[in-house]
Design a protein around this motif. Structure first.
Motif, PDB file in Angstrom:
ATOM      1  N   GLU A 121       0.828  -1.207   0.000  1.00 23.41           N
ATOM      2  CA  GLU A 121       0.000   0.000   0.000  1.00 23.41           C
ATOM      3  C   GLU A 121       0.862   1.257   0.000  1.00 23.41           C
ATOM      4  OE1 GLU A 121      -2.764  -0.095   3.213  1.00 23.41           O
ATOM      5  OE2 GLU A 121      -3.639  -2.016   2.598  1.00 23.41           O
ATOM      6  N   ILE A 122       1.863   1.292   0.883  1.00 23.67           N
ATOM      7  CA  ILE A 122       2.737   2.476   0.985  1.00 23.67           C
ATOM      8  C   ILE A 122       3.454   2.712  -0.340  1.00 23.67           C
ATOM      9  CG2 ILE A 122       4.816   3.391   2.091  1.00 23.67           C
ATOM     10  CD1 ILE A 122       3.919   1.951   4.657  1.00 23.67           C
ATOM     11  N   THR A 123       3.956   1.635  -0.938  1.00 17.20           N
ATOM     12  CA  THR A 123       4.686   1.749  -2.211  1.00 17.20           C
ATOM     13  C   THR A 123       3.778   2.287  -3.311  1.00 17.20           C
ATOM     14  OG1 THR A 123       6.095  -0.123  -1.588  1.00 17.20           O
ATOM     15  CG2 THR A 123       6.039   0.494  -3.912  1.00 17.20           C
ATOM     16  N   LEU A 124       2.579   1.788  -3.392  1.00 18.33           N
ATOM     17  CA  LEU A 124       1.658   2.205  -4.452  1.00 18.33           C
ATOM     18  C   LEU A 124       1.142   3.621  -4.229  1.00 18.33           C
ATOM     19  CD1 LEU A 124      -0.340  -1.132  -4.822  1.00 18.33           C
ATOM     20  CD2 LEU A 124       1.426  -0.247  -6.352  1.00 18.33           C
ATOM     21  N   ILE A 125       0.892   3.985  -2.976  1.00 20.75           N
ATOM     22  CA  ILE A 125       0.448   5.357  -2.675  1.00 20.75           C
ATOM     23  C   ILE A 125       1.531   6.361  -3.048  1.00 20.75           C
ATOM     24  CG2 ILE A 125      -0.116   6.944  -0.785  1.00 20.75           C
ATOM     25  CD1 ILE A 125      -1.605   4.586   0.537  1.00 20.75           C
ATOM     26  N   LYS A 126       2.793   6.002  -2.785  1.00 25.94           N
ATOM     27  CA  LYS A 126       3.902   6.890  -3.154  1.00 25.94           C
ATOM     28  C   LYS A 126       3.991   7.052  -4.668  1.00 25.94           C
ATOM     29  CE  LYS A 126       6.962   6.323   0.842  1.00 25.94           C
ATOM     30  NZ  LYS A 126       8.294   5.841   1.314  1.00 25.94           N
ATOM     31  N   MET A 127       3.421   6.103  -5.412  1.00 24.42           N
ATOM     32  CA  MET A 127       3.397   6.212  -6.874  1.00 24.42           C
ATOM     33  C   MET A 127       2.216   7.062  -7.345  1.00 24.42           C
ATOM     34  SD  MET A 127       4.321   2.266  -8.017  1.00 24.42           S
ATOM     35  CE  MET A 127       4.277   2.653  -9.778  1.00 24.42           C
ATOM     36  N   GLY A 128       1.456   7.603  -6.395  1.00 20.96           N
ATOM     37  CA  GLY A 128       0.324   8.456  -6.744  1.00 20.96           C
ATOM     38  C   GLY A 128      -0.943   7.691  -7.070  1.00 20.96           C
ATOM     39  N   LEU A 129      -1.075   6.480  -6.544  1.00 20.67           N
ATOM     40  CA  LEU A 129      -2.222   5.630  -6.847  1.00 20.67           C
ATOM     41  C   LEU A 129      -3.148   5.501  -5.645  1.00 20.67           C
ATOM     42  CD1 LEU A 129      -0.175   2.796  -8.596  1.00 20.67           C
ATOM     43  CD2 LEU A 129      -1.400   4.667  -9.721  1.00 20.67           C
ATOM     44  N   ASP A 130      -4.421   5.273  -5.918  1.00 20.61           N
ATOM     45  CA  ASP A 130      -5.373   4.933  -4.863  1.00 20.61           C
ATOM     46  C   ASP A 130      -5.314   3.433  -4.634  1.00 20.61           C
ATOM     47  OD1 ASP A 130      -6.211   7.524  -4.542  1.00 20.61           O
ATOM     48  OD2 ASP A 130      -7.884   7.332  -5.952  1.00 20.61           O
ATOM     49  N   VAL A 131      -5.401   3.028  -3.373  1.00 24.73           N
ATOM     50  CA  VAL A 131      -5.217   1.610  -3.046  1.00 24.73           C
ATOM     51  C   VAL A 131      -6.339   1.123  -2.138  1.00 24.73           C
ATOM     52  CG1 VAL A 131      -3.657  -0.145  -2.118  1.00 24.73           C
ATOM     53  CG2 VAL A 131      -2.718   1.904  -3.205  1.00 24.73           C
ATOM     54  N   ASP A 132      -6.925  -0.004  -2.500  1.00 24.17           N
ATOM     55  CA  ASP A 132      -7.817  -0.751  -1.615  1.00 24.17           C
ATOM     56  C   ASP A 132      -7.134  -2.060  -1.288  1.00 24.17           C
ATOM     57  OD1 ASP A 132      -9.813   1.175  -1.707  1.00 24.17           O
ATOM     58  OD2 ASP A 132     -10.753   0.279  -3.479  1.00 24.17           O
ATOM     59  N   SER A 133      -7.434  -2.620  -0.124  1.00 24.41           N
ATOM     60  CA  SER A 133      -6.812  -3.884   0.257  1.00 24.41           C
ATOM     61  C   SER A 133      -7.864  -4.861   0.750  1.00 24.41           C
ATOM     62  CB  SER A 133      -5.743  -3.669   1.328  1.00 24.41           C
ATOM     63  OG  SER A 133      -6.315  -3.116   2.499  1.00 24.41           O
ATOM     64  N   ALA A 134      -7.552  -6.125   0.637  1.00 27.42           N
ATOM     65  CA  ALA A 134      -8.431  -7.203   1.095  1.00 27.42           C
ATOM     66  C   ALA A 134      -7.563  -8.317   1.638  1.00 27.42           C
ATOM     67  CB  ALA A 134      -9.302  -7.702  -0.053  1.00 27.42           C
ATOM     68  N   GLU A 135      -8.033  -8.928   2.721  1.00 26.76           N
ATOM     69  CA  GLU A 135      -7.241  -9.988   3.339  1.00 26.76           C
ATOM     70  C   GLU A 135      -7.675 -11.379   2.917  1.00 26.76           C
ATOM     71  OE1 GLU A 135      -9.523 -10.392   7.620  1.00 26.76           O
ATOM     72  OE2 GLU A 135      -8.045  -8.799   7.345  1.00 26.76           O
ATOM     73  N   ASN A 136      -8.776 -11.461   2.143  1.00 29.33           N
ATOM     74  CA  ASN A 136      -9.228 -12.762   1.678  1.00 29.33           C
ATOM     75  C   ASN A 136     -10.063 -12.600   0.402  1.00 29.33           C
ATOM     76  OD1 ASN A 136     -11.907 -12.030   2.507  1.00 29.33           O
ATOM     77  ND2 ASN A 136     -11.363 -12.638   4.605  1.00 29.33           N
ATOM     78  N   LEU A 137     -10.478 -13.734  -0.147  1.00 29.52           N
ATOM     79  CA  LEU A 137     -11.228 -13.717  -1.394  1.00 29.52           C
ATOM     80  C   LEU A 137     -12.591 -13.047  -1.256  1.00 29.52           C
ATOM     81  CD1 LEU A 137     -10.605 -17.298  -2.885  1.00 29.52           C
ATOM     82  CD2 LEU A 137      -9.865 -15.135  -3.856  1.00 29.52           C
ATOM     83  N   ALA A 138     -13.254 -13.293  -0.148  1.00 31.22           N
ATOM     84  CA  ALA A 138     -14.596 -12.749   0.046  1.00 31.22           C
ATOM     85  C   ALA A 138     -14.593 -11.221  -0.013  1.00 31.22           C
ATOM     86  CB  ALA A 138     -15.178 -13.235   1.372  1.00 31.22           C
ATOM     87  N   ILE A 139     -13.639 -10.611   0.700  1.00 31.94           N
ATOM     88  CA  ILE A 139     -13.560  -9.151   0.697  1.00 31.94           C
ATOM     89  C   ILE A 139     -13.139  -8.644  -0.679  1.00 31.94           C
ATOM     90  CG2 ILE A 139     -12.373  -7.157   1.719  1.00 31.94           C
ATOM     91  CD1 ILE A 139     -12.123  -8.741   4.310  1.00 31.94           C
ATOM     92  N   ALA A 140     -12.244  -9.355  -1.318  1.00 32.00           N
ATOM     93  CA  ALA A 140     -11.794  -8.948  -2.657  1.00 32.00           C
ATOM     94  C   ALA A 140     -12.970  -8.928  -3.631  1.00 32.00           C
ATOM     95  CB  ALA A 140     -10.701  -9.892  -3.154  1.00 32.00           C
ATOM     96  N   ARG A 141     -13.833  -9.924  -3.553  1.00 27.61           N
ATOM     97  CA  ARG A 141     -14.991  -9.982  -4.451  1.00 27.61           C
ATOM     98  C   ARG A 141     -15.936  -8.808  -4.194  1.00 27.61           C
ATOM     99  NH1 ARG A 141     -15.008 -16.318  -3.248  1.00 27.61           N
ATOM    100  NH2 ARG A 141     -13.896 -17.047  -5.107  1.00 27.61           N
ATOM    101  N   GLN A 142     -16.107  -8.453  -2.921  1.00 30.40           N
ATOM    102  CA  GLN A 142     -16.959  -7.304  -2.586  1.00 30.40           C
ATOM    103  C   GLN A 142     -16.370  -6.011  -3.159  1.00 30.40           C
ATOM    104  OE1 GLN A 142     -17.364  -7.310   1.690  1.00 30.40           O
ATOM    105  NE2 GLN A 142     -18.391  -9.310   1.733  1.00 30.40           N
ATOM    106  N   GLN A 143     -15.057  -5.867  -3.062  1.00 27.50           N
ATOM    107  CA  GLN A 143     -14.403  -4.656  -3.574  1.00 27.50           C
ATOM    108  C   GLN A 143     -14.534  -4.576  -5.092  1.00 27.50           C
ATOM    109  OE1 GLN A 143     -13.631  -2.408  -1.596  1.00 27.50           O
ATOM    110  NE2 GLN A 143     -12.011  -2.857  -0.130  1.00 27.50           N
ATOM    111  N   LEU A 144     -14.431  -5.699  -5.758  1.00 34.04           N
ATOM    112  CA  LEU A 144     -14.545  -5.710  -7.218  1.00 34.04           C
ATOM    113  C   LEU A 144     -15.937  -5.303  -7.683  1.00 34.04           C
ATOM    114  CD1 LEU A 144     -12.513  -8.948  -7.995  1.00 34.04           C
ATOM    115  CD2 LEU A 144     -11.995  -6.676  -8.895  1.00 34.04           C
ATOM    116  N   LEU A 145     -16.942  -5.602  -6.877  1.00 36.91           N
ATOM    117  CA  LEU A 145     -18.304  -5.189  -7.213  1.00 36.91           C
ATOM    118  C   LEU A 145     -18.504  -3.689  -7.029  1.00 36.91           C
ATOM    119  CD1 LEU A 145     -20.357  -8.112  -5.606  1.00 36.91           C
ATOM    120  CD2 LEU A 145     -20.018  -7.665  -8.046  1.00 36.91           C
ATOM    121  N   LYS A 146     -17.725  -3.078  -6.135  1.00 36.88           N
ATOM    122  CA  LYS A 146     -17.888  -1.656  -5.817  1.00 36.88           C
ATOM    123  C   LYS A 146     -17.093  -0.741  -6.735  1.00 36.88           C
ATOM    124  CE  LYS A 146     -18.557  -2.445  -0.830  1.00 36.88           C
ATOM    125  NZ  LYS A 146     -17.974  -2.184   0.507  1.00 36.88           N
TER     126      LYS A 146
END
Length: 479
Positions: free
Chosen positions: A24-49
Motif C-alpha cells: 500500500e505504501i509503495t503504491l500510494i507513493k506512486m500516486g495511486l489509490d489503493v484498496d486492500s483485502a485480506e481474503n477472497l470474500a472481501i476482494a470480491r466485494q471490492q470488485l463489485l464496488k
C-alpha cells in the motif's frame, strides 16, 4: 460499479498484514489509490464496488487460492489486469497463473523495483487498450501485409495477437518457415504497452555456441581475449521491451539452462561480472520445429519448454488460406512498388493453384521477381515463373475410380463431342496428351449438363471450384 477515480485504483489481496502495508505504501507513493483485502470474500466485494486498473493477489489466501481470483477476474472483468504474488522458487505456480490469464507475476520477497515496473506496465496497458477501443480502425491498419486476409485462420490470429498484447506472459509462435513468425512477434510488441521500448530479435541458430552467453548476457572488459570494453547483451538491449528468440529449438542444452534461470529470476550476470543485474524483458519465442518432440528426444529441456510455452500462437501455412491470396498479393505489390500494378486473372488463378512451400515469404519473392518481368504494369502467368513446384504442374487427374469408369464405359454420342475420346489408344502413345483429352471432354460434359454453371460442374467432377477454373483456362476450353 463506480467509474475509475481520477487516480488509478489498485486492489491488493494478501492475508499478511505487514506485506499489505508495504504494498500500500509503495503504491500510494506512486500516486495511486489503493484498496486492500485480506481474503477472497472481501476482494470480491471490492470488485463489485470499484473498477480497478490492476488487481494484485497472493496465491495463498485463507478462504481459497489466488488462482480462483485470477480466473474470475479474467472472465468477469476482462479489461482489468490481474497479477499474482508467488512464493520464492514457485515458478511453476507463476506459469499456471499466466496460462489462466494473469497479466504478470512478482515473487516473494517482493522486490519493490520489480513491483513498480509491473504496475507501470499494467497502467500503460490500460491506456493502450483505451486508445485501441477508441480507434479500432487504427488498430486494424497496423497489421503488416503478412498478417492480412479474411480467412478464418487469419482472423483468429489477429484476434489472438490483440489479446496477447495485453499480457506480459511468454508466448511461443509456431508455424512453417516463411509464415511470418517474426512479424507476428513484432505486431504483439507494436500494439502492447512496451511499444516505446526496444524489440530485439535473435536467431538462436546463427550464434556460435562459445559466444552465446556473452551475446545474450553481455560481458565485462577483460572477461576473455578480445573483450576490450564492457558490452551489453541481448537482454540488456531489450530491457523494458521484447526479446524474440527465433528458432529457439536450436539452442544448445548448456545455454538452455542459463536462459531458464534468466527468465525465472529476471536477472542476468554478464560474463566476467560478480553481480547480477535486473532486466525487464518479455520473451517471445518462435520455431518451425515441434518442441514437444524435441523434449521427448532430449534435445530441449522440459522445464524451459514449460516456461516458454505459456501461450502458443500458431500461424497457418499459406496453402491453408488460399482465399487470402488476392488481398495478400495486392498489399505486397503496393508495398513493393508504391503504385498500382495489376495481375491478370490467369496469373491470380495460377497463384491460387500453387501450394507455396515457402509460404508468404515465397509469395513476396515471386511477386518481386514478377514485377521485373511484367509488361505494361500487368503481371501475367509467365512472369510468375511457377514451374516445377506448382500443385497442378502435373496433368490434372480425376479420382481413380472416375477415370476407371470413364475408360471402361461405352462411347456415348453427344452432339459436338467426339465418340472415341475415351477409347484407350494403341501403344506407344502420349499419356499426358491422352489424359488431357479425357479431362477436357469430362469438363465439357459437366459444363454442358449444368448449362455452364462452374460451381455445379465442379461438384459433378468432385473437384474444387478453383481447380476447375484453373483447368478450364489451362486446357483452353471454350464455354
Amino acid at each position: 460499479m463506480n467509474d475509475v477515480a481520477s487516480c488509478p485504483r489498485i486492489l491488493v489481496v494478501d492475508d499478511e498484514a505487514h506485506l499489505r502495508e508495504l504494498l500500500e505504501i509503495t503504491l500510494i507513493k506512486m500516486g495511486l489509490d489503493v484498496d486492500s483485502a485480506e481474503n477472497l470474500a472481501i476482494a470480491r466485494q471490492q470488485l463489485l464496488k470499484h473498477s480497478y486498473a490492476l488487481v494484485l493477489t497472493d496465491m495463498r489466501l485463507p478462504d481459497g487460492s489466488g488462482m480462483e481470483l485470477v480466473q474470475e477476474v479474467s472472465t468477469l472483468y476482462k479489461n482489468t489486469p490481474i497479477a499474482v504474488i508467488t512464493a520464492f522458487g514457485s515458478a511453476d505456480n507463476a506459469v499456471v497463473a499466466l496460462k489462466a490469464g494473469a497479466f504478470d507475476y512478482v515473487s516473494k520477497p517482493v522486490a519493490l523495483d520489480q513491483l513498480r515496473k509491473l504496475v507501470r506496465s499494467a497502467l500503460q496497458t490500460n491506456e493502450v487498450q483505451k486508445e485501441q477501443q477508441a480507434a479500432p480502425a487504427k488498430l486494424a491498419s497496423t497489421f503488416n501485409s503478412f498478417l492480412i486476409g479474411q480467412s478464418q485462420g487469419m482472423q483468429e490470429v489477429r484476434l489472438q495477437i490483440s489479446r496477447l498484447a495485453r499480457s506480459m506472459a511468454p508466448v511461443i509462435i509456431t508455424g512453417e518457415s516463411g509464415s511470418g513468425k517474426e512479424l507476428a512477434a513484432r505486431e504483439i510488441h507494436t500494439i502492447s504497452a512496451r511499444s516505446a521500448k526496444p524489440f530485439v530479435a535473435v536467431n538462436c541458430g546463427a550464434i556460435p555456441e562459445n559466444l552465446m552467453e556473452a551475446e545474450f548476457f553481455g560481458y565485462r572488459k577483460g572477461a576473455f581475449t578480445g573483450a576490450a570494453d564492457d558490452r551489453d547483451g541481448f537482454f540488456q538491449a531489450a530491457n523494458g521491451g521484447t526479446l524474440m528468440l527465433d528458432e529457439v529449438a536450436d539452442l544448445p542444452l548448456p545455454m538452455q539452462v542459463k536462459l531458464l534461470r534468466a527468465i525465472q529470476e529476471r536477472r542476468v550476470r554478464k560474463v566476467g561480472a560478480t553481480v547480477e543485474e535486473a532486466v525487464d524483458v518479455r520473451i517471445i519465442s518462435a520455431t518451425h520445429q515441434n518442441l514437444a518432440i524435441c523434449v521427448e528426444e532430449g534435445r530441449f529441456r522440459q522445464d524451459l519448454y514449460y516456461r516458454l510455452n505459456v501461450i502458443e500462437l500458431h500461424l497457418p501455412p499459406l496453402r491453408e488460406r488460399l482465399e487470402d491470396i488476392v488481398e495478400l498479393s495486392s498489399s505486397i505489390l503496393k508495398k513493393l512498388t508504391g503504385t498500382d500494378i495489376t495481375m491478370s486473372s490467369p496469373a491470380i488463378d495460377a497463384l491460387i493453384s500453387y501450394d507455396f512451400p515457402g509460404n508468404v515469404r515465397e509469395l513476396e519473392n515471386i511477386l518481386e521477381r514478377a514485377i521485373a518481368f511484367a509488361n505494361d504494369g500487368c503481371i501475367e502467368v509467365a512472369d510468375l515463373a511457377l514451374r516445377g513446384t506448382r500443385k497442378l504442374a502435373e496433368p490434372f487427374l480425376l479420382p481413380v475410380s472416375n477415370v476407371d469408369a470413364v475408360v471402361h464405359s461405352r462411347p456415348v454420342m453427344d452432339a459436338g463431342f467426339p465418340a472415341d475420346v475415351f477409347t484407350a489408344p494403341d501403344l506407344p502413345c502420349s499419356l499426358p496428351e491422352y489424359l488431357e483429352n479425357v479431362e477436357r471432354e469430362m469438363i465439357r460434359r459437366a459444363l454442358s449438363q449444368t448449362k455452364n454453371n462452374r460451381t455445379q460442374a465442379a461438384e459433378l467432377l468432385g473437384v474444387s471450384f478453383r481447380q476447375l477454373r484453373y483447368q478450364i483456362q489451362k486446357l483452353k476450353i471454350q464455354e
